[in-house]
Design an enzyme around this catalytic site. Structure first.
Site, PDB file in Angstrom:
ATOM      1  N   HIS A 152      34.953  23.292  32.577  1.00  0.00           N
ATOM      2  CA  HIS A 152      35.004  23.408  34.037  1.00  0.00           C
ATOM      3  C   HIS A 152      36.279  22.746  34.534  1.00  0.00           C
ATOM      4  O   HIS A 152      37.083  22.227  33.744  1.00  0.00           O
ATOM      5  CB  HIS A 152      33.722  22.867  34.682  1.00  0.00           C
ATOM      6  CG  HIS A 152      33.449  21.408  34.466  1.00  0.00           C
ATOM      7  ND1 HIS A 152      34.211  20.419  35.032  1.00  0.00           N
ATOM      8  CD2 HIS A 152      32.493  20.769  33.739  1.00  0.00           C
ATOM      9  CE1 HIS A 152      33.740  19.236  34.680  1.00  0.00           C
ATOM     10  NE2 HIS A 152      32.702  19.418  33.877  1.00  0.00           N
TER      11      HIS A 152
ATOM     12  N   HIS B 246      37.606  19.269  33.305  1.00  0.00           N
ATOM     13  CA  HIS B 246      38.294  19.178  32.012  1.00  0.00           C
ATOM     14  C   HIS B 246      39.757  19.605  32.141  1.00  0.00           C
ATOM     15  O   HIS B 246      40.666  18.966  31.601  1.00  0.00           O
ATOM     16  CB  HIS B 246      37.601  20.067  30.975  1.00  0.00           C
ATOM     17  CG  HIS B 246      36.132  19.768  30.804  1.00  0.00           C
ATOM     18  ND1 HIS B 246      35.161  20.705  30.995  1.00  0.00           N
ATOM     19  CD2 HIS B 246      35.495  18.617  30.482  1.00  0.00           C
ATOM     20  CE1 HIS B 246      33.967  20.154  30.780  1.00  0.00           C
ATOM     21  NE2 HIS B 246      34.151  18.874  30.468  1.00  0.00           N
TER      22      HIS B 246
ATOM     23  N   CYS C  26      21.186   7.797  25.766  1.00  0.00           N
ATOM     24  CA  CYS C  26      21.368   9.065  26.489  1.00  0.00           C
ATOM     25  C   CYS C  26      21.990  10.070  25.531  1.00  0.00           C
ATOM     26  O   CYS C  26      23.127   9.868  25.088  1.00  0.00           O
ATOM     27  CB  CYS C  26      22.269   8.911  27.714  1.00  0.00           C
ATOM     28  SG  CYS C  26      22.718  10.533  28.419  1.00  0.00           S
TER      29      CYS C  26
ATOM     30  N   CYS D  61      25.394  11.565  26.859  1.00  0.00           N
ATOM     31  CA  CYS D  61      26.546  10.651  26.721  1.00  0.00           C
ATOM     32  C   CYS D  61      26.773  10.304  25.256  1.00  0.00           C
ATOM     33  O   CYS D  61      27.827   9.788  24.907  1.00  0.00           O
ATOM     34  CB  CYS D  61      26.311   9.320  27.414  1.00  0.00           C
ATOM     35  SG  CYS D  61      26.229   9.319  29.181  1.00  0.00           S
TER      36      CYS D  61
ATOM     37  N   CYS E 236      19.781   8.074  32.908  1.00  0.00           N
ATOM     38  CA  CYS E 236      21.217   7.885  32.699  1.00  0.00           C
ATOM     39  C   CYS E 236      21.911   7.956  34.056  1.00  0.00           C
ATOM     40  O   CYS E 236      21.718   8.927  34.787  1.00  0.00           O
ATOM     41  CB  CYS E 236      21.757   8.965  31.781  1.00  0.00           C
ATOM     42  SG  CYS E 236      23.550   9.019  31.761  1.00  0.00           S
TER      43      CYS E 236
ATOM     44  N   HIS F  75      24.219  11.251  33.871  1.00  0.00           N
ATOM     45  CA  HIS F  75      23.607  12.584  33.746  1.00  0.00           C
ATOM     46  C   HIS F  75      22.271  12.733  34.457  1.00  0.00           C
ATOM     47  O   HIS F  75      21.739  13.841  34.529  1.00  0.00           O
ATOM     48  CB  HIS F  75      23.463  12.946  32.261  1.00  0.00           C
ATOM     49  CG  HIS F  75      24.781  13.087  31.577  1.00  0.00           C
ATOM     50  ND1 HIS F  75      25.330  12.095  30.780  1.00  0.00           N
ATOM     51  CD2 HIS F  75      25.686  14.087  31.598  1.00  0.00           C
ATOM     52  CE1 HIS F  75      26.505  12.501  30.336  1.00  0.00           C
ATOM     53  NE2 HIS F  75      26.748  13.695  30.809  1.00  0.00           N
TER      54      HIS F  75
ATOM     55  N   LYS G   3      29.884  14.107  41.288  1.00  0.00           N
ATOM     56  CA  LYS G   3      30.799  14.424  40.193  1.00  0.00           C
ATOM     57  C   LYS G   3      30.549  15.859  39.749  1.00  0.00           C
ATOM     58  O   LYS G   3      29.398  16.261  39.564  1.00  0.00           O
ATOM     59  CB  LYS G   3      30.517  13.482  39.019  1.00  0.00           C
ATOM     60  CG  LYS G   3      31.381  13.789  37.812  1.00  0.00           C
ATOM     61  CD  LYS G   3      30.915  13.095  36.553  1.00  0.00           C
ATOM     62  CE  LYS G   3      31.749  13.565  35.382  1.00  0.00           C
ATOM     63  NZ  LYS G   3      31.216  13.188  34.089  1.00  0.00           N
TER      64      LYS G   3
ATOM     65  N   LYS H 165      28.457  19.974  34.408  1.00  0.00           N
ATOM     66  CA  LYS H 165      27.567  21.058  34.028  1.00  0.00           C
ATOM     67  C   LYS H 165      26.111  20.660  34.263  1.00  0.00           C
ATOM     68  O   LYS H 165      25.325  21.446  34.771  1.00  0.00           O
ATOM     69  CB  LYS H 165      27.803  21.385  32.543  1.00  0.00           C
ATOM     70  CG  LYS H 165      26.950  22.491  32.004  1.00  0.00           C
ATOM     71  CD  LYS H 165      27.409  23.842  32.523  1.00  0.00           C
ATOM     72  CE  LYS H 165      26.407  24.911  32.116  1.00  0.00           C
ATOM     73  NZ  LYS H 165      26.779  26.231  32.581  1.00  0.00           N
TER      74      LYS H 165
END
Ligand code: ME8
Length: 512
Positions: free
Chosen positions: A17, A20, A125, A128, A143, A146, A308, A311
């Site tokens: 995405h 990155h 997690c 992570c 987490c 996430h 943030k 995905k």
């Protein structure tokens, strides 16, 4: 002089995405700037394919982790290429050369006495691939990154004696206050160290998708140790038949997002010291691209909640779509103009369209277009061979040095702001001089020469400096100005003589 710059290597659990692409384009801008200085550059990016994140994603998709990597790694590579990133090597942690080198380096860490057998218990997690300390656990045992439930894990593992590096790390931060930038991030890392370092698990016995521990083949290395080492292993095989390690290690600059500072600011230098290698010269930690949360996108007051981009939060922007619509250069410009490098900031399709129209099309594109067409119309397509207007000299005085200093500190947005002020200054200059009026008066011919020559020269200098941000656009414009040289040496106002012939240029940023 060499310049080695790296990005994180991205998990292949999903398609790339914009977040990155953001880091890799930042590295590309810096790499290109250093090439303009005539330095030898090595720029590394790639994918992180082992461990739990890959295993779980592959399971969900009903394929093997290797198939998952083979499917997604090329999508990352292609996204970066489409975004104009000119990396020297794209590493995949499934490369056999990487795997062999990881085993070799960690064997050395083991032989150096930094590894012991122990039992791990803790909250983990899987997204992570990280065991969380108490301070890192969010409400409801989730987490904080996430927002998924943490899992309790217990297993017999090999441990890395991180606690033994407490003092060496404190010294590293003390002696090199710029080891991590911006300063707030260095403080974050220092606070983590000051809290007391605990040893960390170096291997996993529950999964087999990873690099086998050479002294205990029942285990694989914990994915983060395997992944971090990519920055060193790549140098040993990126260029067939050569080992670039001595040429480029320690890295000059490692770019990361603020989600992975613990690994890069603490584990990484400790691991390198344990292996007898030097820590990198510096890390730059950038913020997050934010976008509206997929659910509950409005708070009680009706304001949009920003999160943030990720995905797992379902709020990603597809880089391929943006590039199709606006072009790679516009994307690169937008990302670093909109979101101050180092801080968080929102991105959106509407924001793209606005900056594209107002800044790229109306300010820069229009300046280029006006300048070239007036030289065509009033001077038969030749830049007048006369002195530049001293009135613009103060605006350009020291500009290349200033941009160089900022980029040396990875201040990508501030450097772009400096350049954009000059683009705006040149547009004001056009209005002040009104060349279309000068052209009607034969007595003003010299003034018109000076004006056109100065516009062309100012535009050339700004464009040379903008080259790292928008390479194909800058190349097209410099070619149209008949001045293809894009090295930093020539980025001085008045450094190039007039007299060259210009050529036609299609609109750089056509109306959408
Ligand atoms: O953490 N805004 O991989 P990852 C800005 N494999 N940057 C973002 C972003 C966002 N919303 N989302 C991602 C991993 N990034 C590990 C790294 S390195 C040895 C191993 C960027 O796929 C940013 O650079 O989760 C962030 O640090 C990285 O992608 C995380 O990518």
């Amino acid at each position: 002089m060499g310049f080695y710059v790296t990005t994180p290597i991205y998990y292949v659990n999903a398609a790339p995405h914009l977040g990155h692409v953001y880091t890799t384009v930042a590295a590309d801008i810096l790499a290109r700037h250093h090439k303009q200085r005539g330095e030898e550059v090595f720029f590394l990016t790639g994918t992180d394919e082992h461990g739990e994140p890959a295993v779980q994603a592959a399971e969900r998709q009903g394929i093997t982790p290797r198939e998952l990597g083979d499917r997604n790694a090329p999508r990352f590579k292609e996204a970066m290429e489409e975004a104009g990133a000119e990396f020297d090597f794209f590493i995949r942690t499934t490369d056999p050369e990487h795997e062999a080198k990881v085993a070799e380096i960690l064997q050395r860490v083991y032989e150096n006495g930094h590894v012991y057998a122990g039992k791990y218990e803790g909250w983990y997690c899987p997204r992570c691939a990280d065991f969380k300390t108490d301070a890192e656990i969010a409400e409801g045992n989730t987490c904080p990154i996430h927002h998924i439930p943490l899992e309790w894990q217990e297993e017999d593992n090999w441990f890395f004696r991180l606690s033994a590096f407490q003092e060496p790390l404190e010294t590293l931060y003390e002696e090199n206050p710029d080891f991590v930038r911006p300063r707030v991030r260095a403080n974050e890392a220092k606070a983590f160290i000051a809290g007391g370092l605990q040893d960390v698990s170096l291997s996993r016995s529950k999964i087999s998708w990873g690099v086998t521990v050479p002294w205990d083949p029942s285990q694989v290395f914990y994915v983060w140790f395997d992944a971090l080492l990519n920055y060193v292993t790549a140098l040993s095989y990126a260029r067939p038949g050569e080992d670039l390690t001595d040429d480029f290690w320690p890295a000059n600059l490692q770019l990361i997002g603020k989600d992975i500072i613990k690994f890069h600011g603490i584990y990484w230098p400790a691991l390198l010291m344990a292996a007898g290698l030097e820590p990198p010269q510096g890390l730059f930690v950038h913020g997050f691209l934010l976008s509206p949360a997929a659910e509950d996108s409005e708070d009680a007051e009706g304001a949009t909640t920003l999160e943030k981009m990720s995905k797992s939060r379902g709020n990603v922007i597809d880089p391929f779509e943006v590039i199709d619509q606006f072009g790679a250069d516009a994307l690169r410009f937008y990302l670093f103009r909109e979101v101050s490098f180092g801080q968080d900031g929102p991105v959106s399709a509407a924001g793209f369209a606005t900056r594209y129209e107002t800044e790229l099309a109306n300010e820069y594109g229009n300046l280029a277009n006006r300048t070239l067409s007036m030289i065509g119309r009033y001077r038969d397509g030749t830049i007048p061979d006369t002195d530049v207007d001293p009135v613009l000299a103060p605006d350009f005085e020291g500009l290349a040095e200033r941009v160089g200093e900022l980029l040396a500190k990875a201040e990508i947005t501030t450097a772009l702001d400096e350049l954009w002020q000059r683009v705006r200054r040149l547009n004001r200059y056009v209005e002040e001089r009104a060349p279309w009026q000068l052209a009607r008066d034969d007595d003003k011919s010299e003034e018109l020469d000076t004006t056109l020559r100065s516009l062309a020269e100012g535009l050339r200098v700004a464009t040379v400096l903008l080259h790292p941000y928008m390479p194909p656009t800058a190349q097209k414009l410099l070619a149209a100005l008949g001045q293809r040289d894009d090295t930093l040496d020539c980025a001085t106002y008045g450094a190039r003589a007039g007299g060259s012939a210009i050529s036609k240029l299609d609109p750089l940023f056509p109306k959408l």
